[in-house]
Design an enzyme around this catalytic site. Structure first.
Site, PDB file in Angstrom:
ATOM      1  N   CYS A  35       3.407   1.763  -2.747  1.00  0.00           N
ATOM      2  CA  CYS A  35       2.627   0.856  -3.608  1.00  0.00           C
ATOM      3  C   CYS A  35       2.442   1.377  -5.039  1.00  0.00           C
ATOM      4  O   CYS A  35       2.588   0.624  -6.011  1.00  0.00           O
ATOM      5  CB  CYS A  35       1.262   0.591  -2.973  1.00  0.00           C
ATOM      6  SG  CYS A  35       0.511   2.046  -2.210  1.00  0.00           S
ATOM      7  N   HIS A 147      -4.626  -0.773  -7.087  1.00  0.00           N
ATOM      8  CA  HIS A 147      -4.456   0.557  -7.654  1.00  0.00           C
ATOM      9  C   HIS A 147      -4.417   0.426  -9.180  1.00  0.00           C
ATOM     10  O   HIS A 147      -3.810  -0.504  -9.722  1.00  0.00           O
ATOM     11  CB  HIS A 147      -3.126   1.191  -7.209  1.00  0.00           C
ATOM     12  CG  HIS A 147      -3.053   1.512  -5.745  1.00  0.00           C
ATOM     13  ND1 HIS A 147      -4.131   1.487  -4.899  1.00  0.00           N
ATOM     14  CD2 HIS A 147      -1.987   1.890  -4.984  1.00  0.00           C
ATOM     15  CE1 HIS A 147      -3.747   1.838  -3.685  1.00  0.00           C
ATOM     16  NE2 HIS A 147      -2.445   2.077  -3.700  1.00  0.00           N
TER      17      HIS A 147
HETATM   18  O1  L14 Z   1       3.633   5.119   1.334  1.00  0.00           O
HETATM   19  O2  L14 Z   1      -3.155   5.763   1.411  1.00  0.00           O
HETATM   20  O3  L14 Z   1       3.380   3.108   2.042  1.00  0.00           O
HETATM   21  O4  L14 Z   1      -3.274   4.299  -0.173  1.00  0.00           O
HETATM   22  C1  L14 Z   1       0.691   3.296   1.360  1.00  0.00           C
HETATM   23  C2  L14 Z   1      -0.794   3.515   1.329  1.00  0.00           C
HETATM   24  C3  L14 Z   1       1.040   5.766   1.372  1.00  0.00           C
HETATM   25  C4  L14 Z   1      -0.472   5.962   1.346  1.00  0.00           C
HETATM   26  C5  L14 Z   1       2.909   4.211   1.775  1.00  0.00           C
HETATM   27  C6  L14 Z   1      -2.628   4.969   0.631  1.00  0.00           C
HETATM   28  C7  L14 Z   1       1.441   4.452   1.967  1.00  0.00           C
HETATM   29  C8  L14 Z   1      -1.131   4.812   0.652  1.00  0.00           C
END
Ligand code: L14
Length: 245
Positions: A35, A147
């Protein structure tokens, strides 16, 4: 959307705004990036094409929804406990997340980076350009959706700040929100539930040559996850690339 195949050289890792043509050689598995990587690269791609990016320094401010429903509930229950003067319990994260900022996303690796930081670095090399130097600090903040990212971008070629703003405005998947005089800039609760990558606070970094700062916000569950995979699916249908193994 799994992490399993993202770095496998034989499987494409795709963001349509960045490397849609990588879909052409797929063998039945197409990976959707992390993400934090997705929203950053949507914003960086037009700048790289026009001004050639040399180095990026990124710091993230990541929502708890990336860790799933239990993390959303943990933020809500810790917030209630705080308001009621009750004991605050942490289970999803190693520390309290409500009213706090944690410089850790996922586990720590031997080199001192979090796994999330290395994902952003390695995926940028695979998707955009391995010649770009990039370092990342990924941080969890008490936000439910979206984010946010602070991007410091050094380019090979000189630019005007106004040119960057115009470029952002006309680039696919990006919405420019940049009017500091009227307190206009992207922020999490405005971007939540929307598809775009929002950018603003675009300004020159006077401390280095050909360098700019930018603020970038996107819904981590939309463009950062579900939407990106749906766009990939739509594109393979459009390009007649549906293959059954
Ligand atoms: O790599 O904890 O798809 O916000 C996505 C969520 C990694 C951690 C990924 C988080 C995850 C992320």
């Amino acid at each position: 959307n799994s992490t399993a195949f993202r770095m496998a050289p034989e499987h494409p890792l795709v963001i349509l705004e960045v490397n849609a043509d990588a879909l052409e050689n797929h063998r039945g598995i197409i990976a959707s990036p992390n993400c934090s990587t997705i929203q950053m690269l949507v914003a960086l791609k037009p700048i790289h094409d026009k001004y050639c990016i040399k180095r990026v320094i990124v710091s993230t401010y990541q929502a708890v929804s990336g860790s799933g429903q239990a993390a959303v509930e943990e933020l809500q229950s810790q917030t209630r406990a705080f308001a009621n003067g009750e004991e605050i319990l942490a289970s999803v994260y190693p520390h309290q997340i409500a009213f706090n900022v944690l410089p850790q996303i996922d586990v720590f690796l031997e080199n001192g980076y979090c796994k999330e930081e290395m994902k952003m670095i390695l995926e940028t090399a695979k998707i955009l350009d391995p010649k770009i130097k990039i370092t990342a600090t990924t941080v969890r903040v008490p936000v439910i959706a979206c984010h946010s990212e602070s991007l410091n971008i050094e380019t090979e070629k000189p630019f005007e700040v106004e040119e960057i703003k115009t470029l952002m405005e006309k680039s696919p998947g990006i919405v420019l929100e940049d009017d500091p005089e009227n307190n206009v800039y992207p922020f999490a609760i405005n971007a939540a539930g929307k598809d775009a990558v929002f950018v603003g606070r675009i300004r020159r970094d006077f401390s280095a040559e050909n360098t700019l700062n930018m603020w970038c916000v996107s819904d981590n569950l939309r463009k950062g996850a579900a939407l990106n995979t749906i766009q990939i699916a739509q594109e393979i249908v459009k390009r007649n690339l549906v293959r059954v193994q």
